[in-house]
Design a protein around this motif. Structure first.
Motif, short mmCIF file in Angstrom:
data_model
loop_
_atom_site.label_atom_id
_atom_site.label_comp_id
_atom_site.label_asym_id
_atom_site.label_seq_id
_atom_site.Cartn_x
_atom_site.Cartn_y
_atom_site.Cartn_z
N LEU A 81 -74.41 53.03 34.84
CA LEU A 81 -74.92 52.28 33.85
C LEU A 81 -75.76 53.30 33.04
O LEU A 81 -76.39 54.36 33.57
CB LEU A 81 -75.92 51.20 34.29
N GLY A 82 -76.15 53.22 31.82
CA GLY A 82 -77.17 53.93 31.05
C GLY A 82 -76.94 55.19 30.63
O GLY A 82 -77.56 55.92 29.81
N PHE A 83 -75.59 55.85 30.65
CA PHE A 83 -75.13 57.11 30.23
C PHE A 83 -73.66 57.01 30.40
O PHE A 83 -72.87 56.65 30.96
CB PHE A 83 -75.85 58.03 31.35
N GLY A 84 -73.08 57.69 29.14
CA GLY A 84 -71.65 57.88 29.03
C GLY A 84 -71.01 59.21 29.23
O GLY A 84 -70.95 59.40 30.59
N ALA A 85 -71.13 60.14 28.57
CA ALA A 85 -70.73 61.47 28.75
C ALA A 85 -71.70 62.16 28.02
O ALA A 85 -72.37 61.96 27.16
CB ALA A 85 -69.36 61.60 28.38
N ASP A 86 -71.64 63.61 28.36
CA ASP A 86 -72.49 64.63 27.67
C ASP A 86 -72.32 64.75 26.07
O ASP A 86 -73.32 64.74 25.47
CB ASP A 86 -72.34 66.09 28.13
N ASP A 87 -71.00 64.17 25.71
CA ASP A 87 -71.08 64.14 24.13
C ASP A 87 -70.48 62.83 23.52
O ASP A 87 -69.90 62.96 22.48
CB ASP A 87 -69.97 65.34 23.84
N PHE A 88 -70.75 61.87 24.42
CA PHE A 88 -70.18 60.55 23.99
C PHE A 88 -70.97 59.32 24.60
O PHE A 88 -71.21 59.53 25.82
CB PHE A 88 -68.60 60.28 24.37
N PRO A 89 -71.33 58.20 23.96
CA PRO A 89 -71.34 58.25 22.23
C PRO A 89 -72.25 59.27 21.56
O PRO A 89 -73.06 59.89 22.46
CB PRO A 89 -71.53 56.82 22.26
N ALA A 90 -72.57 59.07 20.57
CA ALA A 90 -73.44 60.01 19.84
C ALA A 90 -74.88 59.73 20.54
O ALA A 90 -75.47 60.53 20.55
CB ALA A 90 -73.73 59.31 18.29
N THR A 91 -75.12 58.61 20.98
CA THR A 91 -76.63 58.21 21.96
C THR A 91 -76.05 57.92 23.14
O THR A 91 -75.62 56.84 23.42
CB THR A 91 -77.39 57.23 21.09
N THR B 139 -75.54 53.76 25.73
CA THR B 139 -74.42 53.36 26.76
C THR B 139 -74.92 52.46 27.67
O THR B 139 -75.98 52.47 28.35
CB THR B 139 -73.84 54.58 27.49
N ILE B 140 -74.18 51.13 27.92
CA ILE B 140 -74.53 49.98 28.70
C ILE B 140 -73.77 50.38 29.91
O ILE B 140 -74.54 50.56 31.10
CB ILE B 140 -74.15 48.79 28.14
N LEU B 141 -72.52 50.56 30.12
CA LEU B 141 -71.86 50.72 31.33
C LEU B 141 -70.66 51.68 30.70
O LEU B 141 -70.01 51.64 29.55
CB LEU B 141 -71.10 49.66 31.70
N THR C 170 -70.03 48.02 21.28
CA THR C 170 -68.71 48.58 20.86
C THR C 170 -68.24 48.77 22.51
O THR C 170 -68.75 48.95 23.15
CB THR C 170 -68.94 49.94 20.26
N PHE C 171 -66.78 48.64 22.37
CA PHE C 171 -65.78 49.08 23.59
C PHE C 171 -64.87 50.06 23.16
O PHE C 171 -64.12 49.97 22.44
CB PHE C 171 -65.09 48.04 24.32
N ASP C 172 -65.04 51.39 24.16
CA ASP C 172 -64.29 52.54 23.45
C ASP C 172 -63.14 52.77 24.63
O ASP C 172 -63.72 52.87 25.72
CB ASP C 172 -65.02 53.62 23.10
N VAL C 173 -62.04 53.26 24.42
CA VAL C 173 -61.17 53.59 25.25
C VAL C 173 -60.99 55.29 24.87
O VAL C 173 -60.21 55.30 23.89
CB VAL C 173 -59.79 53.02 25.69
N GLY C 174 -61.24 56.13 25.65
CA GLY C 174 -61.10 57.56 25.29
C GLY C 174 -59.63 57.89 24.56
O GLY C 174 -58.71 57.66 25.46
N ALA D 223 -66.16 52.90 27.74
CA ALA D 223 -67.43 52.65 27.79
C ALA D 223 -67.86 51.55 26.75
O ALA D 223 -67.17 51.26 25.68
CB ALA D 223 -68.11 53.98 26.88
N LEU D 224 -68.65 50.73 27.47
CA LEU D 224 -69.53 49.51 26.66
C LEU D 224 -70.70 49.97 26.03
O LEU D 224 -71.71 50.33 27.08
CB LEU D 224 -69.55 48.51 27.46
N PHE D 225 -70.94 50.10 24.79
CA PHE D 225 -72.14 50.81 24.31
C PHE D 225 -72.62 50.22 23.04
O PHE D 225 -71.78 49.44 22.23
CB PHE D 225 -72.10 52.38 24.16
N LEU D 226 -73.81 50.64 22.27
CA LEU D 226 -74.16 50.17 21.08
C LEU D 226 -74.13 51.29 20.13
O LEU D 226 -74.62 52.46 20.44
CB LEU D 226 -75.88 49.60 21.27
N ARG D 227 -73.33 51.03 19.25
CA ARG D 227 -73.37 52.31 18.00
C ARG D 227 -73.85 51.59 16.61
O ARG D 227 -73.12 50.39 16.30
CB ARG D 227 -71.99 52.84 17.98
#
Length: 192
Positions: free
Chosen positions: A163-173, A76-78, A102-106, A93-97
């Motif tokens: 920055l640097g963290f999404g959620a406990d279970d998302f994204p995969a990393t 996760t970037i942001l 990738t940009f995701d809206v839950g 979340a803005l992240f690398l997958r």
């Protein structure tokens, strides 16, 4: 809206260069060599939370996120989500997958870059959003690499931005491993 160069380090936080009112509270993140000057480094278990919470309105307003990153892994970037626990509806979340920006809206969807991010070198990534229609565009080194329409269903209340963290279970990393430099948040949709 806010800009962090990471060139003025503090023990546990760093202040934005625009207003001086937004701080990044660092948790297991440190300062290191940047793309220019210094950067914020994440070892795969850290995060930095924006305090007080920055008003990133993904529902109605135009906005842009731009940052230099250097990494060798997904993460996760942001993210704008609940302070703790699992991924929630309308979190962002803005992240690398799989190496792709990738940009995701839950519970709404995701857009993904058409190319993988080069690893182990500095690259500039950006997300722009048009609040009126939810059009989201991803950029890599100033070149558009993905676009789509993603609009949250409602205003996310009580979410934090970090920055640097999404959620406990998302994204995969969920944690970022690498460095970030020159983070900028704008209340307008930038173009390349």
């Amino acid at each position: 809206m806010a800009h962090w160069t990471f060139d003025r380090e503090g023990e546990s936080s760093t202040v934005d260069e625009v207003s001086g009112g937004q701080r990044l509270r660092l948790e297991r993140a440190q300062f290191g060599e940047g793309q220019t000057g210094r950067a914020l480094e994440f070892g795969g278990d850290g995060r930095a939370t924006i305090e007080p919470p920055v008003e990133l309105d993904f529902l109605e307003s135009d906005l842009s996120v731009a940052v230099w990153i250097k990494t060798d892994a997904d993460g996760t970037i942001l993210a704008q989500t609940a302070a703790a626990g699992p991924w929630v509806p309308d979190a962002k979340a803005l992240f690398l997958r799989n190496g792709r920006l990738t940009f995701d809206v839950g519970w709404v969807g995701a857009i993904e870059s058409s190319v993988a991010i080069p690893l182990n070198r500095w690259v500039h990534v950006a997300l722009t959003r048009a609040g009126a229609d939810g059009r989201s565009t991803l950029y890599l080194d100033g070149i558009q690499v993905g676009a789509g329409v993603l609009k949250p269903r409602q205003v996310a209340r009580d979410h934090i931005t970090r920055l640097g963290f999404g959620a406990d279970d998302f994204p995969a990393t969920p944690h970022f491993r690498g460095a970030m430099d020159d983070l900028r948040l704008y209340r307008r949709s930038l173009t390349a």
